[in-house]
Design a protein around this motif. Structure first.
Motif, short mmCIF file in Angstrom:
data_model
loop_
_atom_site.label_atom_id
_atom_site.label_comp_id
_atom_site.label_asym_id
_atom_site.label_seq_id
_atom_site.Cartn_x
_atom_site.Cartn_y
_atom_site.Cartn_z
N ARG A 60 0.85 -1.19 0.00
CA ARG A 60 0.00 0.00 0.00
C ARG A 60 0.88 1.24 0.00
O ARG A 60 1.72 1.42 0.87
CB ARG A 60 -0.91 -0.02 1.24
N ASP A 64 -2.56 5.94 -0.74
CA ASP A 64 -3.64 5.12 -0.18
C ASP A 64 -3.65 5.20 1.35
O ASP A 64 -4.72 5.22 1.97
CB ASP A 64 -3.47 3.65 -0.61
N THR A 65 -2.47 5.23 1.93
CA THR A 65 -2.37 5.36 3.39
C THR A 65 -2.95 6.68 3.85
O THR A 65 -3.71 6.75 4.83
CB THR A 65 -0.90 5.26 3.82
N ARG A 67 -5.17 8.51 2.31
CA ARG A 67 -6.63 8.48 2.11
C ARG A 67 -7.32 7.79 3.29
O ARG A 67 -8.35 8.26 3.79
CB ARG A 67 -6.95 7.76 0.80
N GLU A 68 -6.75 6.70 3.77
CA GLU A 68 -7.35 5.97 4.88
C GLU A 68 -7.24 6.74 6.20
O GLU A 68 -8.21 6.84 6.95
CB GLU A 68 -6.70 4.60 5.03
N MET A 71 -9.67 9.59 7.10
CA MET A 71 -11.03 9.26 7.51
C MET A 71 -11.20 9.41 9.02
O MET A 71 -12.32 9.60 9.51
CB MET A 71 -11.37 7.82 7.10
#
Length: 228
Positions: A60, A64-65, A67-68, A71
């Protein structure tokens, strides 16, 4: 002692940055993959005040990290990448990075960016600011449209604060870069433009009556109260 987490698969670089930042008075943790880095964010004992995140990692990647983690987490994030194309910087900022540096970078420059971001995430003693239905509480580093709290990154809050402090006035991009990012505006730097785009979306999503951010091409931005 502020705690910094470096997530990068380059072990030699991590060792160099860890030694340098520790000499400057920071507590530094290191992870070499995204999963290990995200795990430390959920650990109260090792939760960092700032994250330095590499873009290109096996498995990953950093985007992507990012984006997570956006949250759930608002901590300041400085992206590091060997990819120096403007579009790569824009993508990182659009996903919620506070700042972005291209490898190789001088440890001293990274240190300056770290200190600037931590300063801008420190609550300040200041009164409530109201622009139409938008309310900012600088002492809590929070912003509300009506009763709804906006989910903002540190750079976004600082930018919105800078505009609200001079609501109705044109604020040039060089001033906004200093106030929101703690550094000077660089040539071809679109960081403020990307942060403004994200702010516009969040304000519009919160309420049609939210203040709008007007732009003057090549000059800057102004915050204008929405229609009642």
């Amino acid at each position: 002692m502020p705690r910094i987490l470096i997530v990068d698969d380059d072990r030699a670089l991590c060792s160099l940055l860890k030694d340098y930042l520790e000499r400057e008075g920071f507590a530094v943790d290191v992870a070499h993959d995204s999963d290990s880095g995200l795990a430390q964010l959920h650990n109260q004992a090792t939760r960092p005040d700032l994250l330095i995140l590499d873009v290109m990692m096996p498995g990953r990647d950093g985007l992507d990290t990012l984006r997570e983690l956006r949250m759930k987490h608002r901590l300041p994030v400085i992206m590091l990448s060997a990819k120096g194309e403007p579009i790569d910087r824009v993508i990182g900022l659009e996903l919620g990075a506070d700042d972005y540096l291209t490898k190789p970078c001088l440890p001293r420059e990274l240190l300056a960016r770290v200190r600037a971001q931590l300063r801008r995430h420190t609550p300040v003693a200041a009164g409530t600011l109201q622009v139409g239905v938008l309310r900012l509480e600088p002492s809590e580093r929070s912003a509300y449209v009506g009763e709804q709290e906006l989910t903002l990154t540190g750079a976004e809050f600082q930018l919105l604060l800078a505009l609200a402090q001079r609501a109705g006035e044109l604020v040039d991009k060089a001033t906004l870069t200093r106030m929101a990012l703690g550094r000077e505006l660089e040539r071809f730097d679109r960081s403020i433009d990307v942060h403004v785009s994200r702010l516009r979306h969040k304000l519009a999503e919160a309420s049609p009556q939210s203040p709008r951010i007007d732009s003057v091409r090549g000059a800057g931005y102004s915050l204008v109260a929405g229609a009642a």
